[in-house]
Design a protein around this motif. Sequence first.
Motif, PDB file in Angstrom:
ATOM      1  N   LEU A 348       0.828  -1.211   0.000  1.00  0.00           N
ATOM      2  CA  LEU A 348       0.000   0.000   0.000  1.00  0.00           C
ATOM      3  C   LEU A 348       0.861   1.260   0.000  1.00  0.00           C
ATOM      4  O   LEU A 348       0.499   2.277  -0.573  1.00  0.00           O
ATOM      5  N   ALA A 349       1.963   1.175   0.714  1.00  0.00           N
ATOM      6  CA  ALA A 349       2.878   2.323   0.819  1.00  0.00           C
ATOM      7  C   ALA A 349       4.217   1.773   1.283  1.00  0.00           C
ATOM      8  O   ALA A 349       4.279   0.657   1.801  1.00  0.00           O
ATOM      9  N   MET A 350       5.258   2.558   1.104  1.00  0.00           N
ATOM     10  CA  MET A 350       6.572   2.062   1.504  1.00  0.00           C
ATOM     11  C   MET A 350       6.615   1.765   3.003  1.00  0.00           C
ATOM     12  O   MET A 350       7.216   0.820   3.451  1.00  0.00           O
ATOM     13  N   HIS A 425      13.759   4.790  -8.392  1.00  0.00           N
ATOM     14  CA  HIS A 425      12.765   4.018  -9.137  1.00  0.00           C
ATOM     15  C   HIS A 425      11.624   3.591  -8.210  1.00  0.00           C
ATOM     16  O   HIS A 425      10.437   3.691  -8.550  1.00  0.00           O
ATOM     17  N   ALA A 426      12.000   3.128  -7.025  1.00  0.00           N
ATOM     18  CA  ALA A 426      10.977   2.673  -6.072  1.00  0.00           C
ATOM     19  C   ALA A 426      10.122   3.851  -5.625  1.00  0.00           C
ATOM     20  O   ALA A 426       8.892   3.755  -5.550  1.00  0.00           O
ATOM     21  N   LEU A 429       7.671   4.599  -8.161  1.00  0.00           N
ATOM     22  CA  LEU A 429       6.642   3.555  -8.226  1.00  0.00           C
ATOM     23  C   LEU A 429       5.549   3.784  -7.172  1.00  0.00           C
ATOM     24  O   LEU A 429       4.358   3.632  -7.437  1.00  0.00           O
ATOM     25  N   TYR A 430       5.983   4.160  -5.974  1.00  0.00           N
ATOM     26  CA  TYR A 430       5.031   4.304  -4.872  1.00  0.00           C
ATOM     27  C   TYR A 430       4.272   5.638  -4.907  1.00  0.00           C
ATOM     28  O   TYR A 430       3.246   5.769  -4.269  1.00  0.00           O
ATOM     29  N   ARG A 431       4.824   6.591  -5.667  1.00  0.00           N
ATOM     30  CA  ARG A 431       4.302   7.956  -5.567  1.00  0.00           C
ATOM     31  C   ARG A 431       2.801   8.032  -5.882  1.00  0.00           C
ATOM     32  O   ARG A 431       2.038   8.624  -5.151  1.00  0.00           O
TER      33      ARG A 431
END
Length: 562
Positions: A348-350, A425-426, A429-431
């Motif tokens: 759902l989120a980092m 990159h991660a 992706l999460y943004r």
Amino acid sequence: MEWRSTALAFYGLGAAALATSLVSLRRRLQLSKAKNRTLTGHARIARRIASLVPFYQYGEHEFFCCDGAPEEIVACRRLGFTRLAALYATRFAKTIRCTAEASDGISDLQFTDAYRVPFQYRSLVRQHLKSPGFVQSSAGVMVSDLDGNQFYDLTGSYGVNLLGYDFYKQAIARAVERVGDLGPVLGPYHPVIADNVKRLKAISGLDEVSFHMSGTEAVMQAVRLARYHTRRSHLVRFCGAYHGWWGDVQPGIGNPLPAHETYTLKDMSEDSLRVLRTRRDIACVLVNPLQALHPNASAPTDSSLLDGARSAHFDREGYAEWLKRLREVCSERNIVLIFDEVFVGFRLAMGGAQEYFGVRADLVTYGKTLGGGLPVGVVCGRKDLMKRFRDDRPADICFARGTFNSHPYVMAAMNEFLQYLETPHARELYRDLDRVWNARAQRLNARLCDEALPVEVVNMSSIWTICYLRPSRYNWMFQYYLRAEGLALSWIGTGRLIFSLNYGEADFQAVSDRFIAAARAMQQDRWWWHDPAATNTSIKRRVLKEMIAHRLLPKRDRAQRA
Ligand SMILES: Cc1ncc(COP(=O)(O)O)c(C=O)c1O
């Protein structure tokens, strides 16, 4: 005088006893009120009823017309079924053969194969639409079976596959290289573990970490610690929530023994908060944030899809509010709040569900994807709760071991995963995760609606479930049409689609096209025909009647013979 004081003492004792019983009666009533009214909310009754359900199955004709469909509809369904069966038999021939040969010795395969559809339809489906149980390769968002067929992977490997299989292949390969000199030495740690601990503390916002071999074990340990430190016996779980297959967190169907120290309460309910406020035996509350998608309902499997009543709705703000209230009550009452993020953590989120919903837990369990493709379970927690011994009582310990619990290869693969989270990159992706996945779900739903196909998807970020808009008895058939279109689902079927985050727009478009094609085919084969008078309730009633009749039938037969 003496008589009078004895009588007074007697009355006093009686009054005290009465008051105590009234208090305990009140607590008992509060507990009953905090149970969900469905069978899922009543674990013991559910187990008892489950043991009474007789096996029976529909004969060849009834299989196609158990909803009272007229003959022309039955003929369409038959034709569709036969065509699908021929396609399965040719396209998946080698995979099916291999599955059949191995199945006899693999109990898990026998179980999952038996529980893909409601049992009344099982035999004919297993005979003609055999589910291939083997794959041989993966690349991008696809997996290939033994016949070389490629499928878009919607199984998500039970949630492990967050970043795409190629990522995990590389993570494992790099891990093998990094710890190869040490090899599988257990006991003393490989230094990589220190970096994992540092990163996990930062992600969870908690003080200490313990490593385990599966999500189930992590949950076991979190609950054990809560019991040890609070010196209270009971855990609270919410109706329908899955926390692994350990007995105490699975008090209902599936566990041969009742769980005596578990309360199963209603999710998102004031009545449950009242129980937490008033009982003194509650050590911890376990939350699986995935339940936000379908509060109080179990994981939606197609084997229980007897009608079209499956429903889901994700209200992020509403659930966040609920978690805040839960947090407050747990803090007031010194109850340990455990977030079981084995599934949703990192999805759902980092910072997992804690970050996503803006609520902090006392203990958090992680697993699945955190192992970088290898098996793992992790508990992160407050220092005072993680301690496994008491300085002033040396024999009073909270024991937890596990031979493989800090395996160097797992620790190194985990490190690859955790390091990746720090990359630009991660972050990218999460943004926009929710925006991307919500938009995709909406787009697919719009297409389904335009074509008047009686299906919709409901999502919580990249976790999706398929809901049905018609009270049909054949919704479970949809899984076989999806497979025929090259979409791979896990054994629980259309209740859970799990996307990996490496699905690009083109991949998603292809999945949508295939999804629509599958729904069209199912519609054309008339499985969604329905008697306008039929409702989900009437279907349930009819199935219940069938069960009762089959339960009573042998007795009647016996009586006639006697
Ligand atoms: C929320 C949750 N907790 C615990 C578990 C159990 O994890 P494992 O299967 O690794 O034992 C699962 C597995 O699906 C899960 O979803």
